[in-house]
Design an enzyme around this catalytic site. Structure first.
Site, PDB file in Angstrom:
ATOM      1  N   ARG A 112      15.953   6.289 -27.595  1.00  0.00           N
ATOM      2  CA  ARG A 112      16.052   4.827 -27.783  1.00  0.00           C
ATOM      3  C   ARG A 112      17.005   4.151 -26.789  1.00  0.00           C
ATOM      4  NH1 ARG A 112      16.258   6.655 -33.058  1.00  0.00           N
ATOM      5  NH2 ARG A 112      14.260   6.451 -34.145  1.00  0.00           N
ATOM      6  N   GLU A 176       9.981 -10.845   0.231  1.00  0.00           N
ATOM      7  CA  GLU A 176      10.780 -11.352  -0.905  1.00  0.00           C
ATOM      8  C   GLU A 176      11.980 -12.165  -0.395  1.00  0.00           C
ATOM      9  OE1 GLU A 176       9.741 -11.184  -3.954  1.00  0.00           O
ATOM     10  OE2 GLU A 176       8.345  -9.488  -4.000  1.00  0.00           O
ATOM     11  N   LYS A 215      19.571 -13.633  -7.474  1.00  0.00           N
ATOM     12  CA  LYS A 215      18.792 -13.115  -8.610  1.00  0.00           C
ATOM     13  C   LYS A 215      19.690 -12.925  -9.840  1.00  0.00           C
ATOM     14  CE  LYS A 215      15.295  -9.950 -10.184  1.00  0.00           C
ATOM     15  NZ  LYS A 215      14.267  -8.963  -9.866  1.00  0.00           N
ATOM     16  N   ASN A 233       9.058 -16.183  -8.924  1.00  0.00           N
ATOM     17  CA  ASN A 233       7.657 -15.923  -8.604  1.00  0.00           C
ATOM     18  C   ASN A 233       7.106 -16.867  -7.544  1.00  0.00           C
ATOM     19  OD1 ASN A 233       6.756 -13.740 -10.353  1.00  0.00           O
ATOM     20  ND2 ASN A 233       7.445 -15.105 -11.982  1.00  0.00           N
ATOM     21  N   HIS A 236       4.025 -16.005  -5.513  1.00  0.00           N
ATOM     22  CA  HIS A 236       3.378 -14.880  -6.187  1.00  0.00           C
ATOM     23  C   HIS A 236       2.061 -15.247  -6.874  1.00  0.00           C
ATOM     24  CE1 HIS A 236       7.123 -12.822  -5.366  1.00  0.00           C
ATOM     25  NE2 HIS A 236       6.712 -11.718  -5.955  1.00  0.00           N
ATOM     26  N   HIS A 240      -0.354 -12.734  -5.602  1.00  0.00           N
ATOM     27  CA  HIS A 240      -0.872 -11.711  -6.523  1.00  0.00           C
ATOM     28  C   HIS A 240      -2.387 -11.753  -6.606  1.00  0.00           C
ATOM     29  CE1 HIS A 240       2.755 -10.555  -9.224  1.00  0.00           C
ATOM     30  NE2 HIS A 240       2.480  -9.609  -8.356  1.00  0.00           N
ATOM     31  N   HIS A 251       2.941  -5.533  -0.907  1.00  0.00           N
ATOM     32  CA  HIS A 251       3.212  -6.629  -1.841  1.00  0.00           C
ATOM     33  C   HIS A 251       3.930  -7.800  -1.151  1.00  0.00           C
ATOM     34  CE1 HIS A 251       4.427  -8.761  -5.421  1.00  0.00           C
ATOM     35  NE2 HIS A 251       5.692  -8.666  -5.040  1.00  0.00           N
TER      36      HIS A 251
HETATM   37  N1  LIG Z   1      11.277  -4.504 -11.745  1.00  0.00           N
HETATM   38  C1  LIG Z   1      11.135  -5.555 -10.979  1.00  0.00           C
HETATM   39  O1  LIG Z   1      11.735  -6.626 -11.204  1.00  0.00           O
HETATM   40  C2  LIG Z   1      10.251  -5.456  -9.778  1.00  0.00           C
HETATM   41  C3  LIG Z   1      10.259  -6.470  -8.799  1.00  0.00           C
HETATM   42  C4  LIG Z   1       9.467  -6.296  -7.666  1.00  0.00           C
HETATM   43  C5  LIG Z   1       8.694  -5.157  -7.505  1.00  0.00           C
HETATM   44  N2  LIG Z   1       8.711  -4.199  -8.481  1.00  0.00           N
HETATM   45  C6  LIG Z   1       7.928  -2.961  -8.339  1.00  0.00           C
HETATM   46  O2  LIG Z   1       8.447  -2.241  -7.233  1.00  0.00           O
HETATM   47  C7  LIG Z   1       7.423  -1.410  -6.696  1.00  0.00           C
HETATM   48  C8  LIG Z   1       7.431  -1.559  -5.199  1.00  0.00           C
HETATM   49  O3  LIG Z   1       8.682  -1.116  -4.709  1.00  0.00           O
HETATM   50  P1  LIG Z   1       8.834  -0.529  -3.227  1.00  0.00           P
HETATM   51  O4  LIG Z   1       8.243  -1.487  -2.257  1.00  0.00           O
HETATM   52  O5  LIG Z   1      10.236  -0.112  -3.073  1.00  0.00           O
HETATM   53  O6  LIG Z   1       7.816   0.695  -3.253  1.00  0.00           O
HETATM   54  P2  LIG Z   1       8.014   2.292  -3.331  1.00  0.00           P
HETATM   55  O7  LIG Z   1       8.978   2.684  -4.338  1.00  0.00           O
HETATM   56  O8  LIG Z   1       6.631   2.835  -3.413  1.00  0.00           O
HETATM   57  O9  LIG Z   1       8.628   2.619  -1.888  1.00  0.00           O
HETATM   58  C9  LIG Z   1       7.862   2.383  -0.729  1.00  0.00           C
HETATM   59  C10 LIG Z   1       7.769   3.634   0.129  1.00  0.00           C
HETATM   60  O10 LIG Z   1       9.011   3.834   0.793  1.00  0.00           O
HETATM   61  C11 LIG Z   1       9.470   5.187   0.592  1.00  0.00           C
HETATM   62  N3  LIG Z   1      10.914   5.142   0.686  1.00  0.00           N
HETATM   63  C12 LIG Z   1      11.811   4.806  -0.282  1.00  0.00           C
HETATM   64  N4  LIG Z   1      13.047   4.758   0.244  1.00  0.00           N
HETATM   65  C13 LIG Z   1      12.953   5.077   1.550  1.00  0.00           C
HETATM   66  C14 LIG Z   1      13.880   5.185   2.627  1.00  0.00           C
HETATM   67  N5  LIG Z   1      15.173   4.887   2.469  1.00  0.00           N
HETATM   68  N6  LIG Z   1      13.416   5.541   3.849  1.00  0.00           N
HETATM   69  C15 LIG Z   1      12.096   5.779   4.034  1.00  0.00           C
HETATM   70  N7  LIG Z   1      11.167   5.690   3.073  1.00  0.00           N
HETATM   71  C16 LIG Z   1      11.594   5.339   1.839  1.00  0.00           C
HETATM   72  C17 LIG Z   1       8.861   5.579  -0.720  1.00  0.00           C
HETATM   73  O11 LIG Z   1       8.761   6.957  -0.862  1.00  0.00           O
HETATM   74  C18 LIG Z   1       7.489   4.902  -0.641  1.00  0.00           C
HETATM   75  O12 LIG Z   1       6.614   5.704   0.093  1.00  0.00           O
HETATM   76  C19 LIG Z   1       6.125  -1.865  -7.335  1.00  0.00           C
HETATM   77  O13 LIG Z   1       5.741  -0.916  -8.298  1.00  0.00           O
HETATM   78  C20 LIG Z   1       6.483  -3.191  -8.003  1.00  0.00           C
HETATM   79  O14 LIG Z   1       5.709  -3.440  -9.157  1.00  0.00           O
HETATM   80  C21 LIG Z   1       9.479  -4.326  -9.598  1.00  0.00           C
HETATM   81 ZN   LIG Z   2       7.371  -9.710  -5.684  1.00  0.00          ZN
END
Ligand SMILES: NC(=O)c1ccc[n+]([C@@H]2O[C@H](COP(=O)([O-])OP(=O)(O)OC[C@H]3O[C@@H](n4cnc5c(N)ncnc54)[C@H](O)[C@@H]3O)[C@@H](O)[C@H]2O)c1
Ligand SMILES: [Zn+2]
Length: 348
Positions: A112, A176, A215, A233, A236, A240, A251
């Site tokens: 939890r 972003e 943020k 957003n 977005h 999206h 994204h």
């Molecule tokens: N929780 C939230 O508020 C929120 C906000 C925006 C996005 N998201 C989510 O975040 C995700 C996207 O995040 P992302 O763009 O980081 O994607 P990701 O986690 O897939 O990372 C992108 C790529 O970069 C690689 N990587 C990570 N760190 C690295 C580094 N230092 N050097 C080289 N490669 C590296 C990863 O292995 C992956 O292949 C989505 O699932 C999205 O829905 C969440």
């Molecule tokens: Zn976003």
């Protein structure tokens, strides 16, 4: 190194800047810990991981959004159980947004709720996903369908991780960052000032702190996204919708496409001064290059946007002037007509 304290339902302390990662080793030793990372980060940072986490039990998620799912979440929770984590234990999520989202959810669910420390390693994860406590996995083809609001106790955003990021991932984070420029006058000024060197790592380190601060301010006021948090957003709604249809770019690139079109509508409808709108659109072009020409088929997803309050009425966040924005609601037909007019303007 700077610290930001985010007081929401749970307190979250964000340490940001070069050297932040060095603060982690003593925390790992001080409690029963568990590490979640992904296969790319594990390969790139194996030495650093061993040095910091020693023989802490670890789950390495295969990299990629397709692994942000319920089956993997189950495997992570099982591994946490096998590691005999207690309620007082702590999960460290080291990776991009995928690791952060699924790790945050695993921490929220295990017994939890156990402590969660986020160590974002992508630009997008540092400026956006690691802060604010949204956790989730995808299900049935729908992104973030199952999740929880669960604030990490600590976040360590260290720009040293940017050095290994492919250009495409930096571009994704810049999407972003340009969004924040549309929301925050100070970030706008900084981004415009650095328009010709947006990939400079020292600029990225500085702007990351500014974006996280923005943020955190928003989340402090509206953790559950009933009002102000919707502003995050910007870009977005259209972004999206096109992302759902196209699925080829990152994204952040879709957010930029959305920013360009939604700013164009705001300009045409007189919500946003022409000069300011043009400069935001110029920023978008500086990162994205060519703006894709959208047609009606690309826009269907806007009907399902989570900001919409009434069926058939599309809501988006429009820039008004520096640091000022507004929620705009348009009947779907009018929204589509405006996007098509904007698309024509690109082709002229
Ligand atoms: N929780 C939230 O508020 C929120 C906000 C925006 C996005 N998201 C989510 O975040 C995700 C996207 O995040 P992302 O763009 O980081 O994607 P990701 O986690 O897939 O990372 C992108 C790529 O970069 C690689 N990587 C990570 N760190 C690295 C580094 N230092 N050097 C080289 N490669 C590296 C990863 O292995 C992956 O292949 C989505 O699932 C999205 O829905 C969440
Ligand atoms: Zn976003």
């Amino acid at each position: 190194m700077k610290e930001i304290v985010l007081n929401a339902s749970q307190k979250s302390v964000i340490t940001c800047g070069e050297g932040a990662f060095e603060k982690i080793a003593p925390l790992v030793k001080a409690q029963k810990s568990f590490l979640l990372t992904d296969s790319n980060v594990f390969e790139l940072y194996g030495g650093l991981i061993r040095q910091t986490f020693g023989n802490t039990p670890c789950y390495v998620l295969p990299a990629g959004e397709e692994n942000k799912n319920f089956a993997r979440l189950g495997e992570i929770l099982s591994a946490m159980g096998e590691a005999e984590l207690l309620r007082t234990s702590c999960l460290f999520a080291l990776g991009g947004g995928v690791v952060g989202d699924i790790g945050g959810l695993a921490a929220a669910l295990y017994m939890r709720g156990i402590k969660c420390v986020q160590i974002p390693t992508t630009l997008l994860a540092q400026v956006d996903s690691s802060v604010g406590g949204k956790t989730a996995v995808d299900m049935g083809g729908i992104k973030n369908l199952v999740g929880a609001f669960y604030q990490p106790e600590l976040v360590f955003a260290d720009p040293m991780f940017f050095k290994t990021l492919p250009v495409r991932e930096i571009k994704c984070g810049l999407g972003e960052i340009v969004k924040y420029a549309g929301l925050d006058a100070e970030i706008y000024r900084e981004v415009v000032k650095h328009k010709d060197n947006l990939y400079d790592l020292s600029f990225l380190a500085e702007i990351t702190y500014a974006c996280i601060s923005h943020k955190a301010n928003v989340v402090r006021k509206d953790e559950r996204e009933t009002g102000l948090r919707k502003s995050l957003n910007m870009g977005h709604t259209t972004g999206h919708a096109y992302e759902l249809y196209d699925k080829k770019m990152s994204h952040g690139e879709y957010v930029l496409v959305g920013m360009w079109y939604e700013t164009e509508i705001a300009k045409r409808k007189g919500f946003c001064k022409e000069e300011y709108a043009n400069s935001l659109q110029e920023l978008v072009r500086a990162v994205l290059g060519k703006i894709p020409v959208l047609d009606e088929a690309c826009l269907k997803g806007a009907l399902m946007d989570k900001k919409n309050e009434k069926a058939g009425v599309v809501t988006f966040v429009a820039p008004v002037s520096k640091g000022i924005f507004d929620l705009v609601k348009l009947p779907y037909e009018e929204y589509v007509a405006e996007i098509l007019k904007a698309a024509e303007a690109i082709q002229c």
